[in-house]
Design a protein around this motif. Structure first.
Motif, PDB file in Angstrom:
ATOM      1  N   THR A   1      -5.370   7.537  -5.091  1.00  0.00           N
ATOM      2  CA  THR A   1      -6.408   7.397  -3.737  1.00  0.00           C
ATOM      3  C   THR A   1      -6.718   5.930  -3.473  1.00  0.00           C
ATOM      4  O   THR A   1      -7.403   5.336  -4.619  1.00  0.00           O
ATOM      5  CB  THR A   1      -7.640   8.307  -3.856  1.00  0.00           C
ATOM      6  N   SER A   2      -6.473   5.239  -2.638  1.00  0.00           N
ATOM      7  CA  SER A   2      -6.755   3.917  -2.391  1.00  0.00           C
ATOM      8  C   SER A   2      -7.873   3.856  -1.044  1.00  0.00           C
ATOM      9  O   SER A   2      -7.660   4.735   0.009  1.00  0.00           O
ATOM     10  CB  SER A   2      -5.623   3.111  -1.701  1.00  0.00           C
TER      11      SER A   2
ATOM     12  N   LEU B   1       1.549   2.607  -3.745  1.00  0.00           N
ATOM     13  CA  LEU B   1       0.449   2.789  -4.667  1.00  0.00           C
ATOM     14  C   LEU B   1       0.399   4.453  -4.777  1.00  0.00           C
ATOM     15  O   LEU B   1       0.547   4.979  -3.730  1.00  0.00           O
ATOM     16  CB  LEU B   1      -0.817   2.492  -4.014  1.00  0.00           C
TER      17      LEU B   1
ATOM     18  N   LEU C   1       0.763  -1.093  -0.027  1.00  0.00           N
ATOM     19  CA  LEU C   1       0.073  -0.050  -0.025  1.00  0.00           C
ATOM     20  C   LEU C   1       0.917   1.326   0.011  1.00  0.00           C
ATOM     21  O   LEU C   1       0.536   2.305  -0.450  1.00  0.00           O
ATOM     22  CB  LEU C   1      -0.976  -0.062   1.174  1.00  0.00           C
TER      23      LEU C   1
ATOM     24  N   SER D   1     -14.930   4.558  -7.950  1.00  0.00           N
ATOM     25  CA  SER D   1     -13.679   4.584  -8.991  1.00  0.00           C
ATOM     26  C   SER D   1     -13.946   6.187  -9.546  1.00  0.00           C
ATOM     27  O   SER D   1     -12.875   6.851  -9.697  1.00  0.00           O
ATOM     28  CB  SER D   1     -13.932   3.406  -9.890  1.00  0.00           C
TER      29      SER D   1
ATOM     30  N   ALA E   1     -11.219   6.886  -6.426  1.00  0.00           N
ATOM     31  CA  ALA E   1     -10.618   5.802  -5.684  1.00  0.00           C
ATOM     32  C   ALA E   1      -9.903   4.985  -6.684  1.00  0.00           C
ATOM     33  O   ALA E   1     -10.519   4.049  -7.733  1.00  0.00           O
ATOM     34  CB  ALA E   1     -11.839   4.927  -5.056  1.00  0.00           C
ATOM     35  N   SER E   2      -8.687   5.130  -6.890  1.00  0.00           N
ATOM     36  CA  SER E   2      -7.967   4.275  -7.886  1.00  0.00           C
ATOM     37  C   SER E   2      -7.867   2.699  -7.528  1.00  0.00           C
ATOM     38  O   SER E   2      -7.518   1.868  -8.544  1.00  0.00           O
ATOM     39  CB  SER E   2      -6.328   4.800  -8.080  1.00  0.00           C
ATOM     40  N   HIS E   3      -7.796   2.555  -6.109  1.00  0.00           N
ATOM     41  CA  HIS E   3      -7.618   1.108  -5.734  1.00  0.00           C
ATOM     42  C   HIS E   3      -8.476   0.994  -4.432  1.00  0.00           C
ATOM     43  O   HIS E   3      -9.011   1.978  -3.714  1.00  0.00           O
ATOM     44  CB  HIS E   3      -6.176   0.706  -5.048  1.00  0.00           C
TER      45      HIS E   3
END
Length: 187
Positions: free
Chosen positions: A49-50, A46, A43, A93, A97-99
């Motif tokens: 934004t996750s 990355l 994490l 997404s 939220a990329s992940h």
């Protein structure tokens, strides 16, 4: 009991014990977690934004949950929480939220059953060795000799925890709460 039959008003509500307040602003530690997609996820590496929602334990059909599970504040609701993130995956997404990941202390093999059964479009991460839990001092509880995560959700932007949702209740509303926050806090 199906998802629609859960009466959250009959379950004990978790209280904010302050254990998650120190996580906001923390850097994600550099460590790789096993993921149900067959890889590993660090994490801290990355970008963007996750969203990482942590949950205690998913049940499996035909396997009883620990005695008294429903009376542990915040324990019940892992499947409704995961399904809400599944159902809102595209919206999350679209809000940046990329992940998206689920996180528990269960093994990847155990988690894989839930990914398949619930048709999750994102991987679940295993912290079975408690490395991330220890590094971030995530709130936990013990049941039947297992260390389980208390339900919380982290918003991580470029390796820094920028928001913590804790306690999360009812769990099926968590994805909507995250979407509302993302909408109000787009970078």
């Amino acid at each position: 009991m199906s998802l629609k039959e859960v009466d959250w008003s009959k379950l004990p509500v978790p209280e904010d014990d302050g254990t998650a307040s120190r996580i906001e602003g923390a850097d994600m530690p550099a460590l790789a977690l096993d993921a149900t997609n067959g890889g590993q996820v660090d994490l801290s590496r990355l970008s963007g934004t996750s969203v990482v929602y942590a949950y205690p334990k998913t049940g499996q059909p035909g396997t009883p949950l620990p005695d008294g599970w429903d009376m542990i504040p915040g324990a019940r609701g892992c499947t409704p929480q995961s399904c809400a993130f599944r159902d809102h995956y595209k919206e999350l997404s679209a809000l940046g939220a990329s992940h998206i990941f689920g996180l528990s202390t269960q093994s990847t093999a155990y988690q894989s059953e839930a990914v398949d059964r619930l048709h999750l479009p994102f991987p679940l991460l295993s912290d079975a060795g408690l490395e991330l839990t220890t590094a971030l001092n995530l709130p936990t509880f013990e049941v039947e000799g297992q260390t389980l995560l208390k339900r919380l959700t982290l918003i991580v932007r470029d390796s820094v925890v920028i928001k913590v949702f804790y306690p999360v209740f009812p769990p099926d509303r968590n994805a909507a709460d995250v979407m509302a926050w993302l909408k109000d806090n787009q970078s």
